[in-house]
Motif scaffolding. Structure first.
Motif, mmCIF file in Angstrom:
data_model
loop_
_atom_site.group_PDB
_atom_site.id
_atom_site.type_symbol
_atom_site.label_atom_id
_atom_site.label_comp_id
_atom_site.label_asym_id
_atom_site.label_seq_id
_atom_site.Cartn_x
_atom_site.Cartn_y
_atom_site.Cartn_z
ATOM 1 N N GLY A 104 0.816 -1.216 0.000
ATOM 2 C CA GLY A 104 0.000 0.000 0.000
ATOM 3 C C GLY A 104 0.847 1.262 0.000
ATOM 4 N N TYR A 105 1.944 1.254 0.763
ATOM 5 C CA TYR A 105 2.825 2.421 0.784
ATOM 6 C C TYR A 105 3.445 2.670 -0.581
ATOM 7 C CZ TYR A 105 6.872 5.299 1.915
ATOM 8 O OH TYR A 105 7.816 6.288 1.924
ATOM 9 N N GLN A 106 3.877 1.606 -1.233
ATOM 10 C CA GLN A 106 4.440 1.773 -2.563
ATOM 11 C C GLN A 106 3.397 2.281 -3.563
ATOM 12 O OE1 GLN A 106 6.116 -2.026 -3.488
ATOM 13 N NE2 GLN A 106 7.932 -1.738 -2.167
ATOM 14 N N GLU A 107 2.151 1.846 -3.443
ATOM 15 C CA GLU A 107 1.100 2.339 -4.336
ATOM 16 C C GLU A 107 0.818 3.827 -4.091
ATOM 17 O OE1 GLU A 107 -2.242 -0.131 -3.749
ATOM 18 O OE2 GLU A 107 -1.375 -1.904 -4.757
ATOM 19 N N ASP A 108 0.776 4.251 -2.815
ATOM 20 C CA ASP A 108 0.557 5.672 -2.523
ATOM 21 C C ASP A 108 1.702 6.526 -3.061
ATOM 22 O OD1 ASP A 108 -1.724 4.857 -1.272
ATOM 23 O OD2 ASP A 108 -0.874 4.962 0.772
ATOM 24 N N LEU A 109 2.905 6.045 -2.923
ATOM 25 C CA LEU A 109 4.056 6.790 -3.422
ATOM 26 C C LEU A 109 4.028 6.896 -4.935
ATOM 27 C CD1 LEU A 109 6.663 8.204 -2.607
ATOM 28 C CD2 LEU A 109 7.863 6.009 -2.799
ATOM 29 N N ALA A 110 3.640 5.808 -5.588
ATOM 30 C CA ALA A 110 3.545 5.856 -7.051
ATOM 31 C C ALA A 110 2.433 6.805 -7.500
ATOM 32 C CB ALA A 110 3.298 4.441 -7.588
ATOM 33 N N GLN A 111 1.309 6.842 -6.766
ATOM 34 C CA GLN A 111 0.217 7.754 -7.102
ATOM 35 C C GLN A 111 0.666 9.207 -6.956
ATOM 36 O OE1 GLN A 111 -2.609 6.985 -8.399
ATOM 37 N NE2 GLN A 111 -3.607 8.981 -8.315
ATOM 38 N N ALA A 112 1.414 9.513 -5.878
ATOM 39 C CA ALA A 112 1.887 10.881 -5.694
ATOM 40 C C ALA A 112 2.848 11.285 -6.811
ATOM 41 C CB ALA A 112 2.556 11.005 -4.330
ATOM 42 N N ARG A 113 3.716 10.401 -7.216
ATOM 43 C CA ARG A 113 4.639 10.701 -8.303
ATOM 44 C C ARG A 113 3.882 10.913 -9.621
ATOM 45 N NH1 ARG A 113 9.446 6.249 -7.187
ATOM 46 N NH2 ARG A 113 10.310 7.259 -5.295
ATOM 47 N N ARG A 114 2.878 10.118 -9.826
ATOM 48 C CA ARG A 114 2.088 10.242 -11.046
ATOM 49 C C ARG A 114 1.370 11.593 -11.090
ATOM 50 N NH1 ARG A 114 -1.143 6.509 -10.140
ATOM 51 N NH2 ARG A 114 0.342 4.836 -10.641
ATOM 52 N N ALA A 149 2.350 14.338 -9.542
ATOM 53 C CA ALA A 149 3.358 15.382 -9.732
ATOM 54 C C ALA A 149 3.781 15.507 -11.182
ATOM 55 C CB ALA A 149 4.562 15.087 -8.847
ATOM 56 N N GLN A 150 3.823 14.396 -11.893
ATOM 57 C CA GLN A 150 4.209 14.442 -13.297
ATOM 58 C C GLN A 150 3.077 14.984 -14.172
ATOM 59 O OE1 GLN A 150 5.470 10.504 -14.302
ATOM 60 N NE2 GLN A 150 7.336 10.590 -13.002
ATOM 61 N N GLU A 151 1.831 14.649 -13.824
ATOM 62 C CA GLU A 151 0.706 15.082 -14.671
ATOM 63 C C GLU A 151 0.334 16.551 -14.420
ATOM 64 O OE1 GLU A 151 -2.406 12.380 -13.870
ATOM 65 O OE2 GLU A 151 -1.469 10.664 -14.915
#
Length: 308
Positions: free
Chosen positions: A254-264, A266-268
């Motif tokens: 879950g932590y890795q998914e939240d981190l990936a969502q935040a990065r996504r 920030a890029q969009e």
């Protein structure tokens, strides 16, 4: 110091002095005078040279006196050393190489153990080994000794062939004629009510003494199938450890998914990220200003902002 006398003592053969006696004699010769052959070695120097105790050192000196290699001129006393004369019967010559070769050749030909030397007597041929007690009796008669009856002290058994009576022995339990056609006596049954008795440590570790209740037929040991209390506790511990591991893996996922969502995000939407960064900086600035006003000064720690 007399090197000549010490060399003469060093070449003495082994049948005259042993190694310890030779060391003591060499030390006495080392302290001797060349002309008078008088020596005052001192008991401490002599002990250090030979490497023995004081009592043994005096014994070695007495042995050298008995062999005629030294003689006492003056007896040692408290504060005064004893005086010895080396080779009172004459100084033996130093052996040459031919003398040494002859000595070593004779030593190599001599037996290693002189007590076992049989060269002085002719050895008889070995006698034939005795096969029966009759041979022993013949040798005893030839030697003039008495002959005693051979056998056991309590007497020899009779020579009849029927010492063991034919037929089945009596007094034994009758066996199972179906399982044992030769009527072999059967052994008594086990005292335990189970097919196999429980382990000796079953009561100590809390195992059931009457077998496992999960089986239709009680068994003595259920370690193989894991139905005893020990195996149940081990299985429970293993289940808890497995559950903890799964929970940690789920949290990490879950932590890795939240981190990936935040990065996504920030890029969009980079403008939203920049606006959030500016808002954070503004909030930090306002917080510092409020802290400065509450402190009553313009400096960072509530004091004046400058000055000497």
């Amino acid at each position: 110091m007399s090197i000549h006398l010490m060399v003469v003592a060093a070449y003495l053969p082994g049948d005259v002095v042993n190694q310890t006696q030779k060391l003591a004699l060499m030390k006495i010769c080392d302290s001797a005078d060349d002309e008078t052959r008088l020596s005052k070695p001192g008991i401490r120097r002599l002990r250090a040279w030979v490497g023995v105790t004081e009592k043994r050192c005096m014994t070695i000196v007495t042995e050298l006196v008995a062999k005629g290699l030294i003689e006492r001129v003056e007896v040692g006393k408290q504060g005064r050393r004893a005086v010895y004369r080396v080779f009172p019967m004459g100084v033996p010559p130093t052996p040459s190489n031919d003398d040494l070769n002859a000595r070593f050749k004779a030593a190599d030909a001599a037996p290693k153990n002189p007590r076992l030397d049989r060269s002085y007597a002719a050895r008889a041929a070995p006698s034939k080994p005795a096969m029966t007690h009759e041979d022993i009796d013949v040798r005893a008669l030839a030697a003039g000794e008495g002959v005693r009856e051979a056998g056991f002290p309590q007497g020899n058994p009779d020579d009849d062939e029927g010492r063991v009576s034919p037929g089945k022995p009596t007094g034994f339990r009758q066996g199972n004629p179906k399982g044992f056609p030769r009527e072999t006596p059967s052994l008594p049954s086990s005292s335990s009510l189970l097919p196999s008795p429980p382990t000796p440590t079953a009561d100590a570790v809390g195992e059931p003494g009457r077998g496992c209740p999960r089986h239709p037929v009680p068994a003595a040991s259920c370690r193989a199938c894991g139905t005893n209390p020990r195996a149940a506790r081990a299985a429970a511990e293993k289940g808890r450890a497995e559950a903890d591991r799964h929970a940690q893996q789920e949290w990490l996922r879950g932590y890795q998914e939240d981190l990936a969502q935040a990065r996504r995000v920030a890029q969009e939407r980079p403008e939203d990220v920049e606006a959030a960064r500016l808002a954070a900086r503004q909030a930090a600035r306002e917080g510092r200003e409020k802290a400065r006003e509450a402190g009553g000064g313009d400096g960072p720690a509530g004091g004046p902002s400058g000055g000497a």
